[in-house]
Scaffold this motif. Structure first.
Motif, PDB file in Angstrom:
ATOM      1  N   UNK A  18       0.832  -1.205   0.000  1.00  8.32           N
ATOM      2  CA  UNK A  18       0.000   0.000   0.000  1.00  8.32           C
ATOM      3  C   UNK A  18       0.866   1.254   0.000  1.00  8.32           C
ATOM      4  N   UNK A  19       1.870   1.271   0.876  1.00 12.11           N
ATOM      5  CA  UNK A  19       2.695   2.475   1.001  1.00 12.11           C
ATOM      6  C   UNK A  19       3.551   2.701  -0.240  1.00 12.11           C
ATOM      7  N   UNK A  20       4.108   1.646  -0.797  1.00 10.44           N
ATOM      8  CA  UNK A  20       4.949   1.791  -1.980  1.00 10.44           C
ATOM      9  C   UNK A  20       4.153   2.343  -3.152  1.00 10.44           C
ATOM     10  N   UNK A  21       2.986   1.780  -3.409  1.00  8.75           N
ATOM     11  CA  UNK A  21       2.147   2.281  -4.503  1.00  8.75           C
ATOM     12  C   UNK A  21       1.754   3.733  -4.267  1.00  8.75           C
ATOM     13  N   UNK A  22       1.429   4.040  -3.010  1.00  7.87           N
ATOM     14  CA  UNK A  22       0.983   5.389  -2.673  1.00  7.87           C
ATOM     15  C   UNK A  22       2.082   6.428  -2.911  1.00  7.87           C
ATOM     16  N   UNK A  23       3.282   6.152  -2.415  1.00  5.10           N
ATOM     17  CA  UNK A  23       4.337   7.159  -2.483  1.00  5.10           C
ATOM     18  C   UNK A  23       4.871   7.314  -3.906  1.00  5.10           C
ATOM     19  N   UNK A  24       4.934   6.222  -4.672  1.00  2.25           N
ATOM     20  CA  UNK A  24       5.423   6.326  -6.042  1.00  2.25           C
ATOM     21  C   UNK A  24       4.515   7.235  -6.861  1.00  2.25           C
ATOM     22  N   UNK A  25       3.211   7.161  -6.615  1.00  2.42           N
ATOM     23  CA  UNK A  25       2.255   7.951  -7.397  1.00  2.42           C
ATOM     24  C   UNK A  25       2.185   9.394  -6.915  1.00  2.42           C
ATOM     25  N   UNK A  26       2.098   9.597  -5.590  1.00  4.27           N
ATOM     26  CA  UNK A  26       1.691  10.913  -5.097  1.00  4.27           C
ATOM     27  C   UNK A  26       2.810  11.778  -4.536  1.00  4.27           C
ATOM     28  N   UNK A  27       3.936  11.188  -4.122  1.00  2.81           N
ATOM     29  CA  UNK A  27       5.039  11.986  -3.612  1.00  2.81           C
ATOM     30  C   UNK A  27       4.711  12.718  -2.323  1.00  2.81           C
ATOM     31  N   UNK A  28       5.461  13.790  -2.032  1.00  3.39           N
ATOM     32  CA  UNK A  28       5.315  14.502  -0.770  1.00  3.39           C
ATOM     33  C   UNK A  28       3.959  15.181  -0.644  1.00  3.39           C
ATOM     34  N   UNK A  29       3.432  15.722  -1.736  1.00  3.20           N
ATOM     35  CA  UNK A  29       2.142  16.415  -1.677  1.00  3.20           C
ATOM     36  C   UNK A  29       1.029  15.448  -1.254  1.00  3.20           C
ATOM     37  N   UNK A  30       1.067  14.231  -1.799  1.00  2.00           N
ATOM     38  CA  UNK A  30       0.070  13.245  -1.413  1.00  2.00           C
ATOM     39  C   UNK A  30       0.166  12.896   0.056  1.00  2.00           C
ATOM     40  N   UNK A  31       1.397  12.798   0.582  1.00  2.00           N
ATOM     41  CA  UNK A  31       1.578  12.507   2.005  1.00  2.00           C
ATOM     42  C   UNK A  31       0.976  13.616   2.864  1.00  2.00           C
ATOM     43  N   UNK A  32       1.121  14.865   2.433  1.00  2.00           N
ATOM     44  CA  UNK A  32       0.548  15.983   3.186  1.00  2.00           C
ATOM     45  C   UNK A  32      -0.974  15.909   3.196  1.00  2.00           C
ATOM     46  N   UNK A  33      -1.576  15.566   2.053  1.00  2.00           N
ATOM     47  CA  UNK A  33      -3.033  15.446   1.988  1.00  2.00           C
ATOM     48  C   UNK A  33      -3.524  14.318   2.889  1.00  2.00           C
TER      49      UNK A  33
END
Length: 499
Positions: free
Chosen positions: A169-184
């Motif tokens: 889950x985390x790998x797919x999430x970070x590859x797609x969204x980067x730092x901005x996605x983590x902030x959201x």
């Protein structure tokens, strides 16, 4: 338990959707490395606050703090102490690093090291060593989320499969969204964390002890040694006042140069955003008392947990007493407390390698290939941490301490180097080598703490002595003809302009 799994799955789906929405309108996630790794340096106060709070409130805080409260008691308060002190240090250091990076177009600490000393290979070396220090923290988050997945499924999903779910889950999430996605996603995480902890801090004492009065009376009467240093286990634990003070000082210095913290700094819109953030973030530390308190409650409710099993202390309190949907919400909050920081750690490793290691390969210099190479490193780093989780399990707090003790050895090379022109690359590397070797010998040799003092600060002391001796005894480095303004960090004016 079906309701718990359903709620948990819905939260994970919402996480993925938020990650995709975060990059909508920004090239569908196809922006450059700066957009992916530091959010285009455009995040405001709110997003920086929730992002950096997300990094500080991890599965270690949600599960590990309860586990250490369960095992030892008072020594776990070092977490609140070092974070509060670290924010005070970050008030000064954060804007300085932000201004330096913005002025020179840098995206991480390895970039800064390479630029400060004018040696790209120094940045590559720092990236390799920093990665070795960060992998235990990724392992920590995988372990925490694996515990959550297995527990809320009532064991129908094994712990090993839970670890894999965390990685995937985390790998797919970070590859797609980067730092901005983590902030959201940090916004969703904060809502769930604050809501579930506010409920549990009321529910657990009432349900199990008929209120705080009975709980605290019983704690004082039956578990008095949990309430003072060195906590349960007495002097044999080595967690007395010297350990508490030395660990607080070490971690407060280290957290401000931790690659994930710096990623948060560099994602800010300006230096004032970071100053406001340093003022507001300590309020988030109040939440840390809740899992610590719940860990103490678990001593009476679920006695007998040992080793890594103590990480289950908080969940053991709620799984059998709450309805499935409520367990699912608690599980989602704990899982997001793993996903957000793990995503940032993996992102930082990918960025360090993309900018400082792989950029030495001509075909992977700035451009689309560099971002793709960084994303590939993210997957590999996560996979290595997953393998370590299977082969070298450890308690969550132990993994956290190992990461901090290793990263602390970069403090002289980065902070002293950015403030003192005479500090040389040889001095930085010499100190780093001595400190790094000493940490490995002490930690893996079972000598941490050393006479009651954190092994990391002993190693940092040796690091500083060697670095200063090499600087003062050696010749001045006259090979670098750049002016001071190009090499050294300068205070930020608060207007987004470095002086």
């Amino acid at each position: 338990m079906n309701a718990a799994v359903a709620v948990f799955a819905a939260a994970m789906a919402a996480t993925v959707v938020l990650g995709l929405l975060a990059v909508r309108g920004r090239g569908g996630g196809q922006g450059g490395l700066a957009e992916w790794s530091v959010g285009g340096r455009s995040l405001g106060t709110v997003f920086i606050w929730v992002l950096m709070a997300g990094e500080s409130y991890t599965s270690f805080s949600y599960l590990g703090a309860a586990g250490w409260g369960y095992n030892y008691g008072a020594p776990v308060l070092y977490v609140v102490a070092y974070m509060s002190c670290g924010y005070a240090v970050g008030y000064l250091v954060g804007p300085m690093l932000w201004a330096y990076a913005r002025r020179h177009g840098l995206v991480g600490i390895t970039d800064m090291i390479a630029h400060r000393y004018g040696r790209p290979w120094a940045g590559a070396l720092a990236a390799v060593l920093a990665t070795a220090c960060l992998l235990p923290y990724i392992q920590l988050q995988i372990t925490g989320m694996g515990v959550v997945v297995s527990t809320i499924s009532d064991g129908s999903i094994s712990l090993n499969w839970g670890y894999f779910v965390a990685f995937a889950v985390t790998t797919c999430f970070v590859v797609v969204s980067g730092l901005r996605g983590s902030a959201w996603v940090s916004v969703l995480k904060d809502v769930l964390v604050i809501g579930t902890l506010a409920f549990l801090v009321v529910y657990v004492p009432l349900h199990y002890f008929h209120g705080y009065g009975d709980f605290l009376d019983r704690l004082v009467d039956e578990r008095r040694d949990w309430l003072t240093l060195p906590g349960h286990g007495g002097g044999a634990s080595g967690l007395g006042v010297p350990w508490f003070v030395s660990t607080t000082v070490l971690n407060a210095l280290t957290v401000v140069i931790f690659p994930t913290t710096v990623a948060g700094y560099l994602g800010a819109r300006d230096g004032d955003t970071l100053r406001r953030n340093a003022i507001f973030l300590p309020a988030y530390n109040v939440l840390l008392f809740v899992p610590m308190l719940l860990g103490l409650a678990a001593v009476f409710v679920v006695p007998g947990l040992t080793g890594a099993g103590s990480n289950l202390a908080l969940f053991k309190l709620v799984v059998d007493s709450l309805p499935g949907w409520a367990v699912g919400l608690v599980g989602a909050a704990a899982a997001l407390s793993s996903i957000v920081p793990m995503a940032v750690f993996m992102l930082v490793i990918g960025t360090m390698w993309g900018r400082s290691v792989l950029s030495l390969v001509p075909r992977l210099r700035p451009g689309p290939r560099q971002k793709l190479a960084s994303q590939t490193v993210v997957v590999l780093a996560g996979a290595i941490a997953l393998v370590l989780t299977y082969t070298r399990p450890d308690t969550l707090v132990r993994l956290s301490l190992i990461s901090y003790e290793g990263m602390a050895q970069f403090v002289p090379m980065l902070l002293v180097g950015l403030l003192w022109r005479r500090f040389t690359l040889l001095a930085g590397l010499g100190g780093l080598a001595v400190g790094g070797v000493l940490v490995c010998v002490l930690v893996f040799g079972g000598h941490d703490p050393v006479f009651g003092v954190n092994a990391g600060i002993v190693a940092l002391g040796a690091n500083l002595v060697v670095a200063l001796a090499l600087t003062l005894a050696g010749p001045r480095d006259r090979a670098d003809g750049r002016p001071d303004g190009e090499v050294l960090a300068a205070p930020d004016t608060g207007t987004g302009v470095a002086v």
